[in-house]
Each structure stands twice: as C-alpha cells, then as structure tokens.
Motif scaffolding. Sequence first.
Motif, short mmCIF file in Angstrom:
data_model
loop_
_atom_site.label_atom_id
_atom_site.label_comp_id
_atom_site.label_asym_id
_atom_site.label_seq_id
_atom_site.Cartn_x
_atom_site.Cartn_y
_atom_site.Cartn_z
N PHE A 174 25.10 35.36 5.53
CA PHE A 174 26.52 35.47 5.18
C PHE A 174 27.36 35.94 6.37
CE2 PHE A 174 30.10 37.91 3.19
CZ PHE A 174 30.77 36.80 2.70
N ARG A 175 26.80 36.78 7.21
CA ARG A 175 27.55 37.23 8.38
C ARG A 175 27.87 36.06 9.31
NH1 ARG A 175 23.19 41.48 10.24
NH2 ARG A 175 21.98 39.65 9.62
N LEU A 176 26.91 35.15 9.46
CA LEU A 176 27.16 33.97 10.29
C LEU A 176 28.14 33.01 9.60
CD1 LEU A 176 23.60 33.22 11.71
CD2 LEU A 176 25.53 34.34 12.85
N ARG A 177 28.11 33.00 8.27
CA ARG A 177 29.07 32.16 7.54
C ARG A 177 30.49 32.66 7.78
NH1 ARG A 177 29.75 31.34 1.53
NH2 ARG A 177 28.03 32.80 1.22
N LEU A 178 30.69 33.97 7.71
CA LEU A 178 32.00 34.54 8.00
C LEU A 178 32.40 34.23 9.44
CD1 LEU A 178 31.83 38.07 6.33
CD2 LEU A 178 32.89 36.00 5.43
N ARG A 179 31.45 34.37 10.35
CA ARG A 179 31.72 34.09 11.76
C ARG A 179 32.14 32.63 11.96
NH1 ARG A 179 32.72 36.76 16.56
NH2 ARG A 179 31.66 35.80 18.34
N SER A 180 31.53 31.72 11.21
CA SER A 180 31.87 30.31 11.31
C SER A 180 33.33 30.09 10.91
CB SER A 180 30.94 29.48 10.42
OG SER A 180 31.11 28.10 10.63
N TYR A 181 33.75 30.70 9.82
CA TYR A 181 35.15 30.56 9.39
C TYR A 181 36.11 31.21 10.38
CZ TYR A 181 33.82 28.61 4.87
OH TYR A 181 33.35 27.79 3.88
N GLN A 182 35.69 32.29 10.99
CA GLN A 182 36.53 32.93 12.01
C GLN A 182 36.70 32.02 13.22
OE1 GLN A 182 34.19 36.54 12.30
NE2 GLN A 182 35.79 37.74 11.32
N TRP A 183 35.60 31.39 13.66
CA TRP A 183 35.69 30.47 14.78
C TRP A 183 36.66 29.33 14.47
CZ3 TRP A 183 35.25 30.85 19.59
CH2 TRP A 183 34.25 31.56 20.22
N LEU A 184 36.53 28.76 13.27
CA LEU A 184 37.38 27.64 12.90
C LEU A 184 38.85 28.04 12.86
CD1 LEU A 184 35.15 26.06 10.12
CD2 LEU A 184 35.66 25.09 12.36
N ALA A 185 39.12 29.25 12.38
CA ALA A 185 40.50 29.73 12.36
C ALA A 185 41.07 29.85 13.76
CB ALA A 185 40.57 31.08 11.64
N ALA A 186 40.23 30.25 14.69
CA ALA A 186 40.68 30.37 16.08
C ALA A 186 40.87 29.00 16.73
CB ALA A 186 39.67 31.19 16.88
N LEU A 187 40.03 28.04 16.36
CA LEU A 187 40.11 26.70 16.95
C LEU A 187 41.27 25.89 16.40
CD1 LEU A 187 36.30 25.78 16.86
CD2 LEU A 187 37.65 26.34 18.90
N PHE A 188 41.61 26.12 15.13
CA PHE A 188 42.67 25.34 14.47
C PHE A 188 43.63 26.29 13.76
CE2 PHE A 188 38.93 22.64 14.69
CZ PHE A 188 39.46 21.46 15.22
N PRO A 189 44.47 26.98 14.52
CA PRO A 189 45.40 27.93 13.89
C PRO A 189 46.45 27.21 13.06
CG PRO A 189 45.88 27.70 16.22
CD PRO A 189 44.61 26.94 15.99
N ASN A 190 46.52 27.55 11.75
CA ASN A 190 47.54 26.98 10.87
C ASN A 190 48.88 27.67 11.03
OD1 ASN A 190 45.85 25.10 9.75
ND2 ASN A 190 45.33 26.32 7.96
N SER A 191 48.85 28.95 11.42
CA SER A 191 50.10 29.70 11.50
C SER A 191 49.90 30.90 12.40
CB SER A 191 50.53 30.18 10.10
OG SER A 191 49.66 31.21 9.65
N SER A 192 50.97 31.60 12.67
CA SER A 192 50.90 32.78 13.53
C SER A 192 50.20 33.94 12.86
CB SER A 192 52.33 33.21 13.92
OG SER A 192 53.09 33.51 12.77
N GLU A 193 49.92 33.80 11.54
CA GLU A 193 49.23 34.88 10.82
C GLU A 193 47.76 34.97 11.21
OE1 GLU A 193 51.87 33.88 6.83
OE2 GLU A 193 49.72 34.24 6.68
N ARG A 194 47.23 33.90 11.79
CA ARG A 194 45.80 33.86 12.08
C ARG A 194 45.44 34.75 13.27
NH1 ARG A 194 43.14 27.94 11.21
NH2 ARG A 194 43.00 28.11 8.97
N HIS A 195 44.31 35.34 13.20
CA HIS A 195 43.78 36.08 14.34
C HIS A 195 42.26 36.04 14.25
CE1 HIS A 195 44.23 38.96 11.02
NE2 HIS A 195 43.17 39.56 11.52
N PHE A 196 41.62 36.23 15.37
CA PHE A 196 40.16 36.14 15.44
C PHE A 196 39.60 37.52 15.76
CE2 PHE A 196 36.34 34.77 18.07
CZ PHE A 196 35.55 34.55 16.96
#
Length: 343
Positions: free
Chosen positions: A320-342
């Motif tokens: 699960f920790r790697l699953r969370l990390r995967s979503y964090q990476w994706l958020a950093a690679l494809f920011p939808n808005s300025s609310e995102r942070h890694f």
Amino acid sequence: MLSLGVLDQSPVGPDGSAEAALRRTIELARLADRLGYSRFWVSEHHNARSLAGVSPEVLISAVGAHTSRIRIGSGGVLLPHYSPYKVAENFRVLEGLYPGRVDLGIGRAPGGLHLVSQALRNGAPLSGDERLPELLKELAAYLEIGRPLGPDHPYRELEATPRVGTAPEVWLLGSSGFSAALAAQFGAGFSFAHFINGEGGQDAVRYYRKHYRPGPFGSRPQVSVCVYVLCADTDEQAEWEAMAMDLRLLANEKGEFRRPFPTPEEAAARPYTERERASIAKNRKRMIVGGPQRVREALEAFAESYGAEEVLVVCGMSDFRLRLRSYQWLAALFPNSSERHFR
C-alpha cells in the motif's frame, strides 16, 4: 492538459484483512483529494475475497465524508441487478449530502459468478442487454432528468425521494462498443475499461463521439479511460511490482477471486507455463509500468490514442505504501491544478 482520476477496487492486501482494505480506500481518497485528482470512483465486485469493494453507495458516502473537493462516484453500479427506483433514491441521498460532487457510473457486467447474479436478484431472472435501455429510461425519469414514465407504466405515480436540488453526473462504463452506443444514445459520459479489455477501446470511443446526441444524461460528450498504472521510483522497481499484478490477473482469468493480492516474491517464485506467459504478455496491454519518465511518455501516448481528456488510474501495487507513492508520482507528473503537491 490531461486530467487524472482514480478508480479504487479496495484490494485486499497480502495481510488478508478486508477491514484494512476499506480503511486504505478512505486514506487513498483523502490523498487524491489533497493532490488535486479530478474524481474518485469505487467499484462493485461480489464473492471475491481479493476485493472488499462490494457496495459502492456505502463507500461513496464514507469517501465523501472524508474529502471536500474531489468528485466521488461509482465505477460502477451494476444496474441490471437492481431497481432503477432504488438506485435513483440512493444517489439522490448522496447528492443531497455532497451536492455537485457525485457521479453515477453505471455498468452492466454480472459482477461475479452466475450464482452471484441469482443471489443479488433473489432468484429473479437477470435483465438482459435488451432491457438496459428501458432501465436507463426509468432511472432518468426517477432522477427527473429524463421524460416522465408513460401513462401505462405501473410505477408512473412514484416519486424518488429525497427531493434535492441537484442530480448526479451519469456515466456509462464498458469494455466494448455496446455501452459506447448506449452512452451516445442517452447523452451520458462514456468511460472505457481498458484495464479490463486492452483491445478495441479506441474504436468504441470513436463510435461514441461520432454518434453522440444530447439526451437525458447530458448535453456534450465526455470521455474517460481507465487503465492500470504502476509507477515507481525506477523502472526496475515498477517491473518488480508488476509481477504481482501479472499473477493476480492470471488468477482472475481462472476464476480464482477468493485469494488476497499476491506479493512480487510469490510471483517471482512461481513457475509459469508457456500459455501463462502468453497471457501475461497480453495482459500487459492493460497496464502502464515504469519509472516516472517512462510512465509520463506512455500515459501521454495512451491518452492521445483515445483522444481522451481524462484517464482514471488503478495503481495495482501489493504494498500500500508503494501504491500511495505511485499516485503521488502521477500527481507530480500531471498536475491538474495548483492545489497539487508532491510529498
């Protein structure tokens, strides 16, 4: 810019705990909300010990209580099993609790073995595909976004309550052209399940766009595609984790749904037949695997091949920790808005 959403199936991890799987869904939803993902959908599967997500309406309510901005919804409610009246009331309640945030994603798959279908319907015959348009018309009428039921309909005097001021956004989900055609006919959004069927999706989406007409469920075409994505710090780490997903998909093909998510170590130690290796290669078409750079390039090309403005991702990691990390990476690679942070 490409928008990313989440589909979560509440997978039961190697610890075998369904309670932990449900808690992890809530934790993941909170993270997705904080990182700026567009929407968070939960699935419906039955008689599968490997997946704890059996009741999307209940989970949506819990997810809504722990998030504030992200759209929340079903991926999806298996309408042929249920009364459109009851589905409408469930989603009116959700819309009343979380106005303007709720998606009603509708599927037509059995959701399990034949015995599951019988049990869900208490022995009544399963509604075939030919009845699905009728069920959708009823649902639209109860949500008051379609025409009222005709004068000869036995339930024409019924009102779906509670009375709320908004209605959920309706999507049809599918892994073939059938749902694409229905979505186009009813004006619904269409989400193709590439993570289920890695072939033919682009054709289904093209058909949907070409034949789309405004209808009770919407006035403009909306397309999303759902795919497995395993993004890790390095290509090697992602490939190691993907072996567990390979084994899980093989088990699913054999109808072995009553086991927890395997580990990469378990997958690495298992001998495979030539036939199984061929299945693994085919199933890899349903997955995007790699480190950040590889995943970014592959996901951009994937979305472009569909002409999709949004991709829903299922990060199938056993840890699960790697699953969370995967979503964090994706958020950093494809920011939808300025609310995102890694983090």
